[in-house]
Design a protein around this motif. Structure first.
Motif, PDB file in Angstrom:
ATOM      1  N   TRP A  41       2.324  -8.488   3.508  1.00  0.00           N
ATOM      2  CA  TRP A  41       2.236  -7.464   3.357  1.00  0.00           C
ATOM      3  C   TRP A  41       3.221  -6.520   4.293  1.00  0.00           C
ATOM      4  O   TRP A  41       3.652  -5.472   3.375  1.00  0.00           O
ATOM      5  N   ALA A  42       3.859  -7.278   5.072  1.00  0.00           N
ATOM      6  CA  ALA A  42       5.080  -6.197   5.691  1.00  0.00           C
ATOM      7  C   ALA A  42       5.876  -5.732   4.503  1.00  0.00           C
ATOM      8  O   ALA A  42       6.994  -4.282   4.011  1.00  0.00           O
ATOM      9  N   GLU A  43       6.107  -6.934   3.136  1.00  0.00           N
ATOM     10  CA  GLU A  43       6.964  -6.451   2.090  1.00  0.00           C
ATOM     11  C   GLU A  43       5.855  -5.909   0.720  1.00  0.00           C
ATOM     12  O   GLU A  43       7.059  -4.170   0.241  1.00  0.00           O
ATOM     13  N   SER A  44       5.034  -5.613   0.566  1.00  0.00           N
ATOM     14  CA  SER A  44       4.184  -4.793  -0.124  1.00  0.00           C
ATOM     15  C   SER A  44       4.278  -3.563   0.782  1.00  0.00           C
ATOM     16  O   SER A  44       4.331  -2.784   0.122  1.00  0.00           O
ATOM     17  N   GLN A  45       4.653  -3.246   1.604  1.00  0.00           N
ATOM     18  CA  GLN A  45       4.689  -1.759   2.235  1.00  0.00           C
ATOM     19  C   GLN A  45       5.929  -1.127   2.422  1.00  0.00           C
ATOM     20  O   GLN A  45       6.258  -0.627   3.547  1.00  0.00           O
ATOM     21  N   SER A  46       6.998  -2.211   1.975  1.00  0.00           N
ATOM     22  CA  SER A  46       9.063  -2.011   2.778  1.00  0.00           C
ATOM     23  C   SER A  46       8.702  -1.595   3.768  1.00  0.00           C
ATOM     24  O   SER A  46       9.395  -1.237   4.135  1.00  0.00           O
ATOM     25  N   ASP A  47       8.032  -2.532   4.760  1.00  0.00           N
ATOM     26  CA  ASP A  47       8.318  -2.569   6.291  1.00  0.00           C
ATOM     27  C   ASP A  47       9.750  -3.561   7.051  1.00  0.00           C
ATOM     28  O   ASP A  47       9.240  -4.539   7.128  1.00  0.00           O
ATOM     29  N   ASP A  48      10.404  -3.724   6.755  1.00  0.00           N
ATOM     30  CA  ASP A  48      12.074  -4.137   6.440  1.00  0.00           C
ATOM     31  C   ASP A  48      11.542  -4.826   8.048  1.00  0.00           C
ATOM     32  O   ASP A  48      12.246  -6.039   8.591  1.00  0.00           O
ATOM     33  N   ALA A  49      11.636  -4.566   8.555  1.00  0.00           N
ATOM     34  CA  ALA A  49      11.692  -4.400  10.093  1.00  0.00           C
ATOM     35  C   ALA A  49      10.217  -5.499  10.625  1.00  0.00           C
ATOM     36  O   ALA A  49      10.335  -7.101  10.961  1.00  0.00           O
ATOM     37  N   VAL A  50       8.868  -5.406  10.662  1.00  0.00           N
ATOM     38  CA  VAL A  50       8.212  -6.882  10.464  1.00  0.00           C
ATOM     39  C   VAL A  50       8.474  -7.959   9.558  1.00  0.00           C
ATOM     40  O   VAL A  50       8.091  -8.928   9.970  1.00  0.00           O
ATOM     41  N   ARG A  51       8.961  -7.454   8.788  1.00  0.00           N
ATOM     42  CA  ARG A  51       9.806  -8.432   8.161  1.00  0.00           C
ATOM     43  C   ARG A  51      10.609  -9.357   8.623  1.00  0.00           C
ATOM     44  O   ARG A  51      10.394 -10.513   8.415  1.00  0.00           O
ATOM     45  N   VAL A  52      11.275  -8.895   8.749  1.00  0.00           N
ATOM     46  CA  VAL A  52      12.571  -9.896  10.162  1.00  0.00           C
ATOM     47  C   VAL A  52      11.800 -10.133  10.533  1.00  0.00           C
ATOM     48  O   VAL A  52      12.067 -11.201  11.120  1.00  0.00           O
TER      49      VAL A  52
END
Length: 71
Positions: free
Chosen positions: A14-25
């Motif tokens: 989901w974070a990848e689809s939203q471009s939320d890098d902090a959540v991805r990491v």
């Protein structure tokens, strides 16, 4: 633990689809920790994969600037 891993993988996607890098990491790092704590025969390999996912983001300039405390 399996449900936790599934939820963290879903959060990462989901974070990848939203471009939320902090959540991805963060979610990839937490996933690695869960794998390590699980103690299964595949846990080290799965933890390495999750760590690789988090580290792959390390070289992206926007991440280094927005969340430098991770690195």
């Amino acid at each position: 633990m399996h449900n936790a891993v599934q939820n963290l993988q879903a959060i990462t996607e989901w974070a990848e689809s939203q471009s939320d890098d902090a959540v991805r990491v963060t979610s990839a790092t937490l996933e690695a920790m869960v794998h390590i704590l699980s103690g299964t025969s595949e846990s080290v390999e799965q933890a390495n994969h999750a760590i690789a996912t988090a580290r792959s983001l390390q070289f992206q300039p926007n991440i280094r600037e927005s969340i430098p405390q991770v690195w």
